[in-house]
Design a protein around this motif. Structure first.
Motif, PDB file in Angstrom:
ATOM      1  N   ALA A  21       0.814  -1.210   0.000  1.00  0.00           N
ATOM      2  CA  ALA A  21       0.000   0.000   0.000  1.00  0.00           C
ATOM      3  C   ALA A  21       0.849   1.261   0.000  1.00  0.00           C
ATOM      4  O   ALA A  21       1.966   1.284   0.514  1.00  0.00           O
ATOM      5  CB  ALA A  21      -0.916   0.002   1.219  1.00  0.00           C
ATOM      6  N   ASN A  22       0.278   2.307  -0.590  1.00  0.00           N
ATOM      7  CA  ASN A  22       0.830   3.654  -0.554  1.00  0.00           C
ATOM      8  C   ASN A  22      -0.084   4.437   0.371  1.00  0.00           C
ATOM      9  O   ASN A  22      -1.257   4.630   0.067  1.00  0.00           O
ATOM     10  CB  ASN A  22       0.829   4.242  -1.966  1.00  0.00           C
ATOM     11  N   THR A  23       0.435   4.854   1.516  1.00  0.00           N
ATOM     12  CA  THR A  23      -0.392   5.560   2.489  1.00  0.00           C
ATOM     13  C   THR A  23      -0.058   7.040   2.485  1.00  0.00           C
ATOM     14  O   THR A  23       1.075   7.441   2.233  1.00  0.00           O
ATOM     15  CB  THR A  23      -0.193   5.001   3.913  1.00  0.00           C
ATOM     16  N   ASP A  24      -1.063   7.830   2.781  1.00  0.00           N
ATOM     17  CA  ASP A  24      -0.905   9.268   2.882  1.00  0.00           C
ATOM     18  C   ASP A  24      -0.399   9.594   4.282  1.00  0.00           C
ATOM     19  O   ASP A  24      -1.050   9.277   5.259  1.00  0.00           O
ATOM     20  CB  ASP A  24      -2.258   9.934   2.622  1.00  0.00           C
ATOM     21  N   ARG A  25       0.754  10.209   4.381  1.00  0.00           N
ATOM     22  CA  ARG A  25       1.365  10.472   5.670  1.00  0.00           C
ATOM     23  C   ARG A  25       0.569  11.495   6.477  1.00  0.00           C
ATOM     24  O   ARG A  25       0.402  11.385   7.668  1.00  0.00           O
ATOM     25  CB  ARG A  25       2.808  10.964   5.480  1.00  0.00           C
ATOM     26  N   ARG A  26       0.010  12.494   5.800  1.00  0.00           N
ATOM     27  CA  ARG A  26      -0.687  13.567   6.511  1.00  0.00           C
ATOM     28  C   ARG A  26      -2.063  13.140   7.004  1.00  0.00           C
ATOM     29  O   ARG A  26      -2.437  13.409   8.131  1.00  0.00           O
ATOM     30  CB  ARG A  26      -0.802  14.777   5.597  1.00  0.00           C
ATOM     31  N   TRP A  27      -2.849  12.485   6.149  1.00  0.00           N
ATOM     32  CA  TRP A  27      -4.228  12.168   6.494  1.00  0.00           C
ATOM     33  C   TRP A  27      -4.456  10.704   6.853  1.00  0.00           C
ATOM     34  O   TRP A  27      -5.553  10.331   7.255  1.00  0.00           O
ATOM     35  CB  TRP A  27      -5.145  12.547   5.328  1.00  0.00           C
ATOM     36  N   SER A  28      -3.476   9.850   6.680  1.00  0.00           N
ATOM     37  CA  SER A  28      -3.559   8.415   7.020  1.00  0.00           C
ATOM     38  C   SER A  28      -4.570   7.638   6.178  1.00  0.00           C
ATOM     39  O   SER A  28      -5.180   6.688   6.657  1.00  0.00           O
ATOM     40  CB  SER A  28      -3.860   8.206   8.502  1.00  0.00           C
ATOM     41  N   PHE A  29      -4.767   8.037   4.945  1.00  0.00           N
ATOM     42  CA  PHE A  29      -5.582   7.264   4.028  1.00  0.00           C
ATOM     43  C   PHE A  29      -4.680   6.346   3.216  1.00  0.00           C
ATOM     44  O   PHE A  29      -3.508   6.641   3.009  1.00  0.00           O
ATOM     45  CB  PHE A  29      -6.340   8.173   3.041  1.00  0.00           C
ATOM     46  N   ILE A  30      -5.237   5.253   2.747  1.00  0.00           N
ATOM     47  CA  ILE A  30      -4.508   4.388   1.825  1.00  0.00           C
ATOM     48  C   ILE A  30      -4.860   4.876   0.433  1.00  0.00           C
ATOM     49  O   ILE A  30      -6.009   4.805   0.006  1.00  0.00           O
ATOM     50  CB  ILE A  30      -4.874   2.907   2.037  1.00  0.00           C
ATOM     51  N   ARG A 102      16.928   7.050  11.704  1.00  0.00           N
ATOM     52  CA  ARG A 102      16.031   7.317  12.833  1.00  0.00           C
ATOM     53  C   ARG A 102      15.018   8.410  12.479  1.00  0.00           C
ATOM     54  O   ARG A 102      13.838   8.313  12.830  1.00  0.00           O
ATOM     55  CB  ARG A 102      16.822   7.703  14.076  1.00  0.00           C
ATOM     56  N   CYS A 103      15.480   9.451  11.793  1.00  0.00           N
ATOM     57  CA  CYS A 103      14.565  10.527  11.370  1.00  0.00           C
ATOM     58  C   CYS A 103      13.504   9.993  10.411  1.00  0.00           C
ATOM     59  O   CYS A 103      12.323  10.336  10.522  1.00  0.00           O
ATOM     60  CB  CYS A 103      15.341  11.664  10.702  1.00  0.00           C
ATOM     61  N   ILE A 104      13.920   9.162   9.484  1.00  0.00           N
ATOM     62  CA  ILE A 104      12.975   8.574   8.527  1.00  0.00           C
ATOM     63  C   ILE A 104      11.997   7.652   9.249  1.00  0.00           C
ATOM     64  O   ILE A 104      10.800   7.641   8.956  1.00  0.00           O
ATOM     65  CB  ILE A 104      13.732   7.827   7.408  1.00  0.00           C
ATOM     66  N   ALA A 105      12.480   6.882  10.215  1.00  0.00           N
ATOM     67  CA  ALA A 105      11.615   5.955  10.954  1.00  0.00           C
ATOM     68  C   ALA A 105      10.525   6.707  11.708  1.00  0.00           C
ATOM     69  O   ALA A 105       9.379   6.234  11.783  1.00  0.00           O
ATOM     70  CB  ALA A 105      12.449   5.116  11.920  1.00  0.00           C
ATOM     71  N   ARG A 106      10.847   7.872  12.250  1.00  0.00           N
ATOM     72  CA  ARG A 106       9.832   8.666  12.956  1.00  0.00           C
ATOM     73  C   ARG A 106       8.721   9.095  11.996  1.00  0.00           C
ATOM     74  O   ARG A 106       7.545   9.085  12.359  1.00  0.00           O
ATOM     75  CB  ARG A 106      10.468   9.893  13.592  1.00  0.00           C
ATOM     76  N   ARG A 108       7.961   7.573   9.109  1.00  0.00           N
ATOM     77  CA  ARG A 108       7.296   6.374   8.598  1.00  0.00           C
ATOM     78  C   ARG A 108       6.271   5.831   9.581  1.00  0.00           C
ATOM     79  O   ARG A 108       5.315   5.157   9.193  1.00  0.00           O
ATOM     80  CB  ARG A 108       8.326   5.274   8.299  1.00  0.00           C
ATOM     81  N   ALA A 109       6.436   6.119  10.853  1.00  0.00           N
ATOM     82  CA  ALA A 109       5.507   5.610  11.863  1.00  0.00           C
ATOM     83  C   ALA A 109       4.076   6.060  11.565  1.00  0.00           C
ATOM     84  O   ALA A 109       3.117   5.312  11.773  1.00  0.00           O
ATOM     85  CB  ALA A 109       5.932   6.071  13.251  1.00  0.00           C
ATOM     86  N   PHE A 110       3.916   7.277  11.035  1.00  0.00           N
ATOM     87  CA  PHE A 110       2.584   7.774  10.706  1.00  0.00           C
ATOM     88  C   PHE A 110       1.940   6.966   9.575  1.00  0.00           C
ATOM     89  O   PHE A 110       0.726   6.798   9.541  1.00  0.00           O
ATOM     90  CB  PHE A 110       2.645   9.254  10.305  1.00  0.00           C
ATOM     91  N   SER A 111       2.744   6.484   8.648  1.00  0.00           N
ATOM     92  CA  SER A 111       2.181   5.729   7.531  1.00  0.00           C
ATOM     93  C   SER A 111       1.864   4.291   7.924  1.00  0.00           C
ATOM     94  O   SER A 111       1.251   3.559   7.150  1.00  0.00           O
ATOM     95  CB  SER A 111       3.127   5.748   6.334  1.00  0.00           C
ATOM     96  N   GLU A 112       2.261   3.869   9.121  1.00  0.00           N
ATOM     97  CA  GLU A 112       1.940   2.523   9.599  1.00  0.00           C
ATOM     98  C   GLU A 112       0.596   2.482  10.318  1.00  0.00           C
ATOM     99  O   GLU A 112       0.044   1.410  10.546  1.00  0.00           O
ATOM    100  CB  GLU A 112       3.039   2.020  10.536  1.00  0.00           C
ATOM    101  N   HIS A 113       0.028   3.637  10.663  1.00  0.00           N
ATOM    102  CA  HIS A 113      -1.238   3.676  11.387  1.00  0.00           C
ATOM    103  C   HIS A 113      -2.388   2.997  10.634  1.00  0.00           C
ATOM    104  O   HIS A 113      -3.187   2.296  11.256  1.00  0.00           O
ATOM    105  CB  HIS A 113      -1.607   5.118  11.744  1.00  0.00           C
ATOM    106  N   PRO A 114      -2.524   3.184   9.316  1.00  0.00           N
ATOM    107  CA  PRO A 114      -3.617   2.474   8.628  1.00  0.00           C
ATOM    108  C   PRO A 114      -3.520   0.955   8.762  1.00  0.00           C
ATOM    109  O   PRO A 114      -4.546   0.283   8.847  1.00  0.00           O
ATOM    110  CB  PRO A 114      -3.451   2.900   7.169  1.00  0.00           C
ATOM    111  N   PHE A 115      -2.314   0.415   8.812  1.00  0.00           N
ATOM    112  CA  PHE A 115      -2.163  -1.038   8.957  1.00  0.00           C
ATOM    113  C   PHE A 115      -2.595  -1.489  10.346  1.00  0.00           C
ATOM    114  O   PHE A 115      -3.155  -2.577  10.507  1.00  0.00           O
ATOM    115  CB  PHE A 115      -0.728  -1.453   8.657  1.00  0.00           C
ATOM    116  N   ALA A 116      -2.364  -0.650  11.351  1.00  0.00           N
ATOM    117  CA  ALA A 116      -2.837  -0.968  12.701  1.00  0.00           C
ATOM    118  C   ALA A 116      -4.360  -0.966  12.727  1.00  0.00           C
ATOM    119  O   ALA A 116      -4.983  -1.826  13.354  1.00  0.00           O
ATOM    120  CB  ALA A 116      -2.284   0.034  13.704  1.00  0.00           C
TER     121      ALA A 116
END
Length: 161
Positions: A21-30, A102-106, A108-116
């Motif tokens: 999936a390609n997730t939207d970082r700002r709005w958390s949509f897929i 580490r900066c990128i991982a922080r 990327r955490a927002f784009s993992e929310h839809p999977f949760a």
């Protein structure tokens, strides 16, 4: 000939299908998605998930997507490369590369929310036989996620543009 759908990772075998999936970082949509057999490598569908209509040109990805040719093609297409770096045997990452990861991982955490949220909805687990049926079921779950998330945002009076 039947396609192999088994995937081996961390000394375990997995059978089934995988959501890319390609997730939207700002709005958390897929924004874009694809479903493949579990044996398909994630990096093979990377370019097909890029969304040219997205105004944010930043691409965040984990270490598995590191490839010099991919970085070059992203730059040529106008994307900003935020793919984490990975070390090799005998050549570990430098301190600067570790800080960058580490900066990128922080972010990327927002784009993992839809999977949760998909996991809360029963996950990506499907009880079907066949790729087309699995794709249809997972697409319905993704649509339901996006609609529920939009309803949450509208309830809070935060409406994406």
């Amino acid at each position: 000939m039947r396609r192999r759908t088994w995937r081996h990772a961390a000394r375990k075998s997995y059978y089934g299908y995988k959501l890319h999936a390609n997730t939207d970082r700002r709005w958390s949509f897929i924004r874009r998605m694809d479903v493949t057999a579990a044996s398909v490598n994630d990096t093979t569908v990377f370019e097909t998930l890029l969304d040219e209509t997205n105004t944010n040109r930043a691409v965040y990805a984990d270490r598995g997507y590191t490839k010099a040719a991919r970085e070059q093609s992203l730059r040529e297409a106008g994307y900003v490369d935020h793919v984490q770096r990975k070390g090799r045997a005998g050549k570990p990452l430098s301190e600067a590369q570790q800080r960058r990861n580490r900066c990128i991982a922080r972010q990327r955490a927002f784009s993992e929310h839809p999977f949760a949220r998909l996991a809360q909805m029963g996950g990506k687990c499907t009880r079907t036989i066949g790729l087309e049926r699995a794709k249809a079921m997972i697409e319905l779950k993704v649509i339901a996620h996006n609609l529920m998330h939009l309803a949450r945002l509208r309830k809070r009076s935060i409406v994406p543009v």
